[in-house]
Design a protein around this motif. Structure first.
Motif, PDB file in Angstrom:
ATOM      1  N   LYS A  26       0.826  -1.208   0.000  1.00  0.00           N
ATOM      2  CA  LYS A  26       0.000   0.000   0.000  1.00  0.00           C
ATOM      3  C   LYS A  26       0.863   1.263   0.000  1.00  0.00           C
ATOM      4  O   LYS A  26       0.404   2.328  -0.421  1.00  0.00           O
ATOM      5  N   ALA A  27       2.110   1.131   0.469  1.00  0.00           N
ATOM      6  CA  ALA A  27       3.036   2.258   0.449  1.00  0.00           C
ATOM      7  C   ALA A  27       3.692   2.425  -0.915  1.00  0.00           C
ATOM      8  O   ALA A  27       4.516   3.327  -1.113  1.00  0.00           O
ATOM      9  N   GLY A  28       3.363   1.534  -1.858  1.00  0.00           N
ATOM     10  CA  GLY A  28       3.861   1.675  -3.219  1.00  0.00           C
ATOM     11  C   GLY A  28       5.042   0.806  -3.576  1.00  0.00           C
ATOM     12  O   GLY A  28       5.639   0.962  -4.646  1.00  0.00           O
ATOM     13  N   HIS A  29       5.395  -0.135  -2.700  1.00  0.00           N
ATOM     14  CA  HIS A  29       6.548  -0.990  -2.962  1.00  0.00           C
ATOM     15  C   HIS A  29       6.146  -2.264  -3.714  1.00  0.00           C
ATOM     16  O   HIS A  29       4.984  -2.677  -3.710  1.00  0.00           O
ATOM     17  N   LYS A  30       7.132  -2.884  -4.319  1.00  0.00           N
ATOM     18  CA  LYS A  30       6.967  -4.210  -4.917  1.00  0.00           C
ATOM     19  C   LYS A  30       7.372  -5.227  -3.855  1.00  0.00           C
ATOM     20  O   LYS A  30       8.449  -5.120  -3.270  1.00  0.00           O
ATOM     21  N   VAL A  31       6.511  -6.197  -3.587  1.00  0.00           N
ATOM     22  CA  VAL A  31       6.752  -7.117  -2.473  1.00  0.00           C
ATOM     23  C   VAL A  31       6.751  -8.570  -2.935  1.00  0.00           C
ATOM     24  O   VAL A  31       5.792  -9.037  -3.557  1.00  0.00           O
ATOM     25  N   LEU A  32       7.851  -9.256  -2.627  1.00  0.00           N
ATOM     26  CA  LEU A  32       7.928 -10.699  -2.795  1.00  0.00           C
ATOM     27  C   LEU A  32       7.593 -11.299  -1.432  1.00  0.00           C
ATOM     28  O   LEU A  32       8.367 -11.174  -0.484  1.00  0.00           O
ATOM     29  N   ALA A  33       6.416 -11.890  -1.333  1.00  0.00           N
ATOM     30  CA  ALA A  33       5.916 -12.414  -0.063  1.00  0.00           C
ATOM     31  C   ALA A  33       6.193 -13.910   0.000  1.00  0.00           C
ATOM     32  O   ALA A  33       5.644 -14.688  -0.789  1.00  0.00           O
ATOM     33  N   CYS A  34       7.050 -14.313   0.921  1.00  0.00           N
ATOM     34  CA  CYS A  34       7.512 -15.699   0.953  1.00  0.00           C
ATOM     35  C   CYS A  34       6.659 -16.572   1.866  1.00  0.00           C
ATOM     36  O   CYS A  34       6.319 -16.188   2.988  1.00  0.00           O
ATOM     37  N   TYR A  35       6.320 -17.748   1.360  1.00  0.00           N
ATOM     38  CA  TYR A  35       5.668 -18.774   2.167  1.00  0.00           C
ATOM     39  C   TYR A  35       6.571 -19.995   2.162  1.00  0.00           C
ATOM     40  O   TYR A  35       7.412 -20.159   1.273  1.00  0.00           O
ATOM     41  N   ARG A  36       6.403 -20.878   3.158  1.00  0.00           N
ATOM     42  CA  ARG A  36       7.392 -21.939   3.335  1.00  0.00           C
ATOM     43  C   ARG A  36       7.262 -23.077   2.334  1.00  0.00           C
ATOM     44  O   ARG A  36       8.141 -23.270   1.514  1.00  0.00           O
ATOM     45  N   ASN A  37       6.190 -23.842   2.414  1.00  0.00           N
ATOM     46  CA  ASN A  37       6.105 -25.046   1.579  1.00  0.00           C
ATOM     47  C   ASN A  37       4.889 -25.079   0.680  1.00  0.00           C
ATOM     48  O   ASN A  37       4.973 -25.449  -0.475  1.00  0.00           O
ATOM     49  N   LYS A  38       3.749 -24.732   1.257  1.00  0.00           N
ATOM     50  CA  LYS A  38       2.509 -24.863   0.501  1.00  0.00           C
ATOM     51  C   LYS A  38       1.823 -23.510   0.390  1.00  0.00           C
ATOM     52  O   LYS A  38       2.021 -22.632   1.218  1.00  0.00           O
ATOM     53  N   ARG A  39       0.979 -23.401  -0.633  1.00  0.00           N
ATOM     54  CA  ARG A  39       0.150 -22.210  -0.761  1.00  0.00           C
ATOM     55  C   ARG A  39      -0.634 -22.016   0.528  1.00  0.00           C
ATOM     56  O   ARG A  39      -1.218 -22.965   1.055  1.00  0.00           O
ATOM     57  N   PRO A  40      -0.639 -20.794   1.093  1.00  0.00           N
ATOM     58  CA  PRO A  40      -1.387 -20.562   2.321  1.00  0.00           C
ATOM     59  C   PRO A  40      -2.824 -21.039   2.217  1.00  0.00           C
ATOM     60  O   PRO A  40      -3.482 -20.834   1.189  1.00  0.00           O
ATOM     61  N   GLN A  41      -3.295 -21.692   3.266  1.00  0.00           N
ATOM     62  CA  GLN A  41      -4.640 -22.270   3.240  1.00  0.00           C
ATOM     63  C   GLN A  41      -5.725 -21.206   3.195  1.00  0.00           C
ATOM     64  O   GLN A  41      -6.819 -21.434   2.698  1.00  0.00           O
ATOM     65  N   ASP A  42      -5.423 -20.021   3.752  1.00  0.00           N
ATOM     66  CA  ASP A  42      -6.389 -18.933   3.755  1.00  0.00           C
ATOM     67  C   ASP A  42      -6.364 -18.249   2.388  1.00  0.00           C
ATOM     68  O   ASP A  42      -5.652 -17.288   2.159  1.00  0.00           O
ATOM     69  N   THR A  43      -7.161 -18.772   1.453  1.00  0.00           N
ATOM     70  CA  THR A  43      -7.164 -18.250   0.082  1.00  0.00           C
ATOM     71  C   THR A  43      -7.490 -16.770  -0.005  1.00  0.00           C
ATOM     72  O   THR A  43      -6.887 -16.058  -0.826  1.00  0.00           O
ATOM     73  N   PRO A  44      -8.427 -16.249   0.822  1.00  0.00           N
ATOM     74  CA  PRO A  44      -8.670 -14.798   0.760  1.00  0.00           C
ATOM     75  C   PRO A  44      -7.415 -13.974   1.007  1.00  0.00           C
ATOM     76  O   PRO A  44      -7.225 -12.930   0.374  1.00  0.00           O
ATOM     77  N   LYS A  45      -6.541 -14.429   1.913  1.00  0.00           N
ATOM     78  CA  LYS A  45      -5.285 -13.707   2.151  1.00  0.00           C
ATOM     79  C   LYS A  45      -4.412 -13.739   0.907  1.00  0.00           C
ATOM     80  O   LYS A  45      -3.795 -12.740   0.520  1.00  0.00           O
ATOM     81  N   TRP A  46      -4.324 -14.918   0.306  1.00  0.00           N
ATOM     82  CA  TRP A  46      -3.539 -15.079  -0.921  1.00  0.00           C
ATOM     83  C   TRP A  46      -4.043 -14.104  -1.980  1.00  0.00           C
ATOM     84  O   TRP A  46      -3.276 -13.360  -2.583  1.00  0.00           O
ATOM     85  N   ASP A  47      -5.368 -14.098  -2.185  1.00  0.00           N
ATOM     86  CA  ASP A  47      -5.974 -13.238  -3.196  1.00  0.00           C
ATOM     87  C   ASP A  47      -5.822 -11.766  -2.849  1.00  0.00           C
ATOM     88  O   ASP A  47      -5.609 -10.919  -3.731  1.00  0.00           O
ATOM     89  N   GLU A  48      -5.932 -11.435  -1.549  1.00  0.00           N
ATOM     90  CA  GLU A  48      -5.831 -10.035  -1.111  1.00  0.00           C
ATOM     91  C   GLU A  48      -4.470  -9.455  -1.453  1.00  0.00           C
ATOM     92  O   GLU A  48      -4.368  -8.332  -1.972  1.00  0.00           O
TER      93      GLU A  48
END
Length: 284
Positions: A26-48
């Protein structure tokens, strides 16, 4: 708004890491958001996060190939301007009870994991003479809590090398920031999150260790902590020099949370008392 930068945030699939990723985007940066092994189970967070422009990236900092994966990300995206070492977890249990294999595992993530990612970004940062490395520590590093001895040890170790790192890379224009949050409303010590609770031996089934373990893994403790969003906002502002941190000289350490004050006071008293023992240390 600060100049747009490329951020890499480990442990971003939940809690403080997710909130930092969202605020940095939201501050205008490009963000590489790292997760460990699997796609996060909370799909709304992933989509958000994706809707904000975030890029989900698989990275297990405890893996031997973490350094090479980070170097590949630097090549792929041209640069990493801000590395946030947030990935980590807690172990609840007495120092005596925690098995050595679990000690090795938590050090592999909480300590060696941060070194792997730093080794991945630092060559590029040195060459470009710019960059920020952020290590998420804890107020436990200066105010250790019973039942978290092994977790505390990982943060003590992190703080030790981070102080040295700051001195080593300053000449290359690389900034180092050590964030020390107090109690934060995340699943930090909960077994529903990433925390591990070791079954206590008979000697510790009653008393302080059990009391603290029960409290730290309770919903009550989680609800008492500072807002994760607010903590994340302060971290992003400290890195960018914006908002409540604009014009402030933020050095190596960034303690966050009202409850950190008592711990800082206790530590200050300890060092004052040691300094007053001049007849002891001055006798050598």
């Amino acid at each position: 708004m600060s100049q747009s930068k490329v951020w890499l945030i480990t442990g971003a699939s939940r809690g403080l890491g997710f909130d930092m990723a969202k605020i940095a985007l939201k501050a205008g940066h490009k963000v590489l958001a790292c997760y460990r092994n699997k796609r996060p189970q909370d799909t709304p967070k992933w989509d958000e996060l994706e809707a904000l422009g975030g890029i989900w990236t698989q990275l297990d900092v405890s893996s031997d190939d973490a350094e090479s994966k980070v170097k590949a990300l630097v090549s792929e995206h041209g640069q990493i301007d801000v590395l946030v070492n947030n990935a980590g977890y807690a172990i609840l249990g007495s120092v005596e009870d925690v098995p050595l294999d679990k000690v090795q595992a938590i050090f592999n993530t909480n300590l060696l994991g941060t070194l792997r990612t730093i080794k991945g970004v630092l060559p590029s940062m040195r060459e470009r003479k710019t960059g920020t490395i952020v290590n998420i520590s804890s107020s436990n590093a200066f105010d250790p809590v019973p039942a978290l001895g092994i977790y505390n040890a990982t943060k003590f170790a992190m703080e030790g090398y981070t102080e040295t790192l700051q001195a080593e890379v300053a000449a290359f224009g690389v900034r180092v920031l050590l964030v020390e949050p107090g109690s934060t409303a995340t699943e930090f010590a909960s077994e529903t999150g990433t925390g591990i609770r070791v079954e206590p031996s008979k000697a510790y089934q009653e008393g302080l260790v059990k009391q603290v373990s029960d409290f730290l893994s309770s919903e009550q403790y989680a609800s008492m902590g500072a807002s994760s969003i607010t903590v994340a906002e302060r971290i992003v502002e400290a890195i960018d020099g914006t908002g409540s941190m604009a014009g402030k000289e933020i050095g190596l350490r960034l303690p966050l949370g009202k409850d950190t004050g008592a711990g800082l006071g206790k530590k200050a008293t300890v060092y004052t008392d040691l300094a007053n023992l001049r007849d002891v240390w001055g006798s050598i």
